[in-house]
Design an enzyme around this catalytic site. Structure first.
Site, PDB file in Angstrom:
ATOM      1  N   ILE A  12      53.425  24.675  30.053  1.00 45.29           N
ATOM      2  CA  ILE A  12      54.676  25.041  29.362  1.00 45.29           C
ATOM      3  C   ILE A  12      54.721  26.540  29.019  1.00 45.29           C
ATOM      4  O   ILE A  12      55.797  27.115  28.905  1.00 45.29           O
ATOM      5  CB  ILE A  12      54.875  24.166  28.100  1.00 45.29           C
ATOM      6  CG1 ILE A  12      56.354  24.119  27.690  1.00 45.29           C
ATOM      7  CG2 ILE A  12      53.993  24.604  26.940  1.00 45.29           C
ATOM      8  CD1 ILE A  12      56.687  23.020  26.698  1.00 45.29           C
ATOM      9  N   ASN A  25      50.237  21.513  14.329  1.00 43.68           N
ATOM     10  CA  ASN A  25      49.791  20.708  13.182  1.00 43.68           C
ATOM     11  C   ASN A  25      50.437  21.299  11.933  1.00 43.68           C
ATOM     12  O   ASN A  25      51.077  22.346  11.986  1.00 43.68           O
ATOM     13  CB  ASN A  25      48.260  20.679  13.087  1.00 43.68           C
ATOM     14  CG  ASN A  25      47.686  22.065  12.931  1.00 43.68           C
ATOM     15  OD1 ASN A  25      47.974  22.761  11.954  1.00 43.68           O
ATOM     16  ND2 ASN A  25      46.877  22.490  13.900  1.00 43.68           N
ATOM     17  N   GLY A  33      44.763  22.121  22.580  1.00 47.37           N
ATOM     18  CA  GLY A  33      45.848  21.594  23.420  1.00 47.37           C
ATOM     19  C   GLY A  33      46.946  22.601  23.700  1.00 47.37           C
ATOM     20  O   GLY A  33      46.692  23.802  23.894  1.00 47.37           O
ATOM     21  N   VAL A  34      48.163  22.118  23.679  1.00 43.09           N
ATOM     22  CA  VAL A  34      49.303  22.965  24.015  1.00 43.09           C
ATOM     23  C   VAL A  34      49.491  24.053  22.939  1.00 43.09           C
ATOM     24  O   VAL A  34      49.889  25.187  23.245  1.00 43.09           O
ATOM     25  CB  VAL A  34      50.568  22.094  24.240  1.00 43.09           C
ATOM     26  CG1 VAL A  34      51.104  21.481  22.986  1.00 43.09           C
ATOM     27  CG2 VAL A  34      51.641  22.871  24.961  1.00 43.09           C
ATOM     28  N   ASP A  35      49.158  23.737  21.703  1.00 36.70           N
ATOM     29  CA  ASP A  35      49.245  24.706  20.598  1.00 36.70           C
ATOM     30  C   ASP A  35      48.337  25.925  20.876  1.00 36.70           C
ATOM     31  O   ASP A  35      48.781  27.087  20.782  1.00 36.70           O
ATOM     32  CB  ASP A  35      48.798  23.969  19.315  1.00 36.70           C
ATOM     33  CG  ASP A  35      49.128  24.714  18.035  1.00 36.70           C
ATOM     34  OD1 ASP A  35      49.791  25.752  18.118  1.00 36.70           O
ATOM     35  OD2 ASP A  35      48.717  24.230  16.958  1.00 36.70           O
ATOM     36  N   SER A 118      52.505  14.754  20.496  1.00 33.64           N
ATOM     37  CA  SER A 118      51.623  13.718  19.912  1.00 33.64           C
ATOM     38  C   SER A 118      50.766  12.947  20.913  1.00 33.64           C
ATOM     39  O   SER A 118      49.958  12.117  20.502  1.00 33.64           O
ATOM     40  CB  SER A 118      52.396  12.687  19.068  1.00 33.64           C
ATOM     41  OG  SER A 118      52.706  13.217  17.798  1.00 33.64           O
ATOM     42  N   GLY A 120      48.436  13.922  23.007  1.00 31.22           N
ATOM     43  CA  GLY A 120      47.094  14.431  23.312  1.00 31.22           C
ATOM     44  C   GLY A 120      46.133  14.038  22.210  1.00 31.22           C
ATOM     45  O   GLY A 120      45.838  12.855  22.016  1.00 31.22           O
ATOM     46  N   VAL A 121      45.680  15.032  21.455  1.00 29.31           N
ATOM     47  CA  VAL A 121      44.745  14.823  20.346  1.00 29.31           C
ATOM     48  C   VAL A 121      45.267  13.772  19.360  1.00 29.31           C
ATOM     49  O   VAL A 121      44.486  12.995  18.794  1.00 29.31           O
ATOM     50  CB  VAL A 121      44.535  16.162  19.586  1.00 29.31           C
ATOM     51  CG1 VAL A 121      43.648  15.986  18.374  1.00 29.31           C
ATOM     52  CG2 VAL A 121      43.934  17.195  20.518  1.00 29.31           C
ATOM     53  N   TYR A 122      46.576  13.720  19.147  1.00 28.30           N
ATOM     54  CA  TYR A 122      47.141  12.803  18.151  1.00 28.30           C
ATOM     55  C   TYR A 122      47.247  11.350  18.625  1.00 28.30           C
ATOM     56  O   TYR A 122      47.625  10.471  17.845  1.00 28.30           O
ATOM     57  CB  TYR A 122      48.487  13.323  17.633  1.00 28.30           C
ATOM     58  CG  TYR A 122      48.374  14.461  16.625  1.00 28.30           C
ATOM     59  CD1 TYR A 122      47.126  14.942  16.214  1.00 28.30           C
ATOM     60  CD2 TYR A 122      49.503  15.049  16.062  1.00 28.30           C
ATOM     61  CE1 TYR A 122      47.024  15.978  15.290  1.00 28.30           C
ATOM     62  CE2 TYR A 122      49.401  16.086  15.129  1.00 28.30           C
ATOM     63  CZ  TYR A 122      48.152  16.550  14.748  1.00 28.30           C
ATOM     64  OH  TYR A 122      48.043  17.564  13.820  1.00 28.30           O
TER      65      TYR A 122
HETATM   66  N1  AR6 Z   1      51.560  22.769  28.874  1.00 24.29           N
HETATM   67  C1  AR6 Z   1      52.179  21.578  28.774  1.00 24.29           C
HETATM   68  N2  AR6 Z   1      51.605  20.490  28.219  1.00 24.29           N
HETATM   69  C2  AR6 Z   1      50.343  20.630  27.748  1.00 24.29           C
HETATM   70  C3  AR6 Z   1      49.618  21.855  27.797  1.00 24.29           C
HETATM   71  C4  AR6 Z   1      50.286  22.959  28.406  1.00 24.29           C
HETATM   72  N3  AR6 Z   1      49.707  24.156  28.511  1.00 24.29           N
HETATM   73  N4  AR6 Z   1      48.394  21.655  27.254  1.00 24.29           N
HETATM   74  C5  AR6 Z   1      48.345  20.366  26.869  1.00 24.29           C
HETATM   75  N5  AR6 Z   1      49.508  19.741  27.176  1.00 24.29           N
HETATM   76  P1  AR6 Z   1      48.207  18.085  22.345  1.00 24.29           P
HETATM   77  P2  AR6 Z   1      49.253  16.566  20.029  1.00 24.29           P
HETATM   78  C6  AR6 Z   1      49.926  18.348  26.930  1.00 24.29           C
HETATM   79  O1  AR6 Z   1      46.842  17.549  22.107  1.00 24.29           O
HETATM   80  O2  AR6 Z   1      48.781  15.288  20.590  1.00 24.29           O
HETATM   81  C7  AR6 Z   1      46.490  20.696  18.490  1.00 24.29           C
HETATM   82  O3  AR6 Z   1      45.187  21.040  18.156  1.00 24.29           O
HETATM   83  C8  AR6 Z   1      48.826  17.319  26.744  1.00 24.29           C
HETATM   84  O4  AR6 Z   1      48.358  16.861  28.018  1.00 24.29           O
HETATM   85  O5  AR6 Z   1      48.355  19.519  22.672  1.00 24.29           O
HETATM   86  O6  AR6 Z   1      50.654  16.635  19.468  1.00 24.29           O
HETATM   87  C9  AR6 Z   1      47.469  20.963  17.352  1.00 24.29           C
HETATM   88  O7  AR6 Z   1      47.095  22.099  16.598  1.00 24.29           O
HETATM   89  C10 AR6 Z   1      49.593  16.225  26.006  1.00 24.29           C
HETATM   90  O8  AR6 Z   1      50.327  15.422  26.926  1.00 24.29           O
HETATM   91  O9  AR6 Z   1      49.165  17.816  21.043  1.00 24.29           O
HETATM   92  C11 AR6 Z   1      47.373  19.702  16.547  1.00 24.29           C
HETATM   93  O10 AR6 Z   1      46.261  19.729  15.663  1.00 24.29           O
HETATM   94  C12 AR6 Z   1      50.594  17.008  25.156  1.00 24.29           C
HETATM   95  O11 AR6 Z   1      50.611  18.336  25.684  1.00 24.29           O
HETATM   96  C13 AR6 Z   1      47.163  18.631  17.595  1.00 24.29           C
HETATM   97  O12 AR6 Z   1      46.555  19.286  18.705  1.00 24.29           O
HETATM   98  C14 AR6 Z   1      50.259  17.061  23.673  1.00 24.29           C
HETATM   99  O13 AR6 Z   1      48.862  17.199  23.490  1.00 24.29           O
HETATM  100  C15 AR6 Z   1      48.484  18.044  18.049  1.00 24.29           C
HETATM  101  O14 AR6 Z   1      48.226  16.971  18.900  1.00 24.29           O
END
Ligand code: AR6
Length: 174
Positions: A12, A25, A33-35, A118, A120-122
């Protein structure tokens, strides 16, 4: 005007559009992750700006500039942690999508991109999360026609298949 919905696969942070959504968060001070990817690509100024936002509650959203990103803005939202499904997770996830759409409308953002908040990690189940994402975006009633286009950015082939199947289903049902 009808909202255009598209699915893209990839990172993204590399998308050219007006705003990308961050699955953050409650601290809004970065994470994995994406953050993590968004903060790395946007540069240090994003963290400095986010400090001033003083956090964000689950289900809510806040906007910042995109700094070094290709996108002009980042809309930060905090998805729910999946705790089995009976802790208001679905309503909170829906609220994330609705609040991001509202911020896009208020800021006249034409094209915005969502990650799968939500899931990924969540730990939110991917198919259920995609259903809520699509239904919330479809149900949003904009008064000024913004946003015009929503991109669901899928990080994996599996996610792309889920969104593809659901969007096929949704459009066939119209
Ligand atoms: N581009 C698009 N999608 C992505 C990318 C990217 N570069 N990287 C990961 N994803 P997550 P959450 C997808 O864990 O579950 C963080 O530490 C990934 O495959 O990023 O909402 C925050 O600070 C998944 O499908 O977010 C919070 O503490 C989706 O993005 C926590 O993680 C979401 O995964 C939030 O957890």
């Amino acid at each position: 005007m009808k909202l255009d919905i598209k699915i893209l696969r990839g990172d993204i942070t590399q998308i050219h559009c007006d705003a990308i959504v961050n699955a953050a968060n409650e601290t809004l001070l970065g994470g994995g992750g994406v953050d993590g990817a968004i903060h790395r690509a946007a540069g240090k100024e994003l963290l400095e700006f986010c400090r001033k936002l003083k956090g964000c509650r689950t289900g809510q959203a806040k906007i910042s500039p995109g700094f070094d990103l290709k996108a002009k803005y980042v809309i930060h939202t905090v998805g729910p942690v999946w705790r089995g499904g009976d802790k208001n997770e679905q309503a909170l996830l829906r609220s994330c999508y609705q609040n991001c759409m509202k911020i896009a409308e208020e800021n006249k953002i034409a094209v915005m991109a969502f990650p799968a908040i939500s899931t990924g990690v969540y730990g939110y189940p991917k198919e259920q999360a995609a259903e809520t994402a699509i239904s919330a975006v479809n149900a949003y009633k904009s008064k000024n026609g913004f946003p015009r286009e929503v991109l669901f950015v899928c990080y994996s082939k599996g996610d792309e298949a889920i969104y593809g199947k659901l969007l096929g289903f949704f459009s066939a049902g119209k």
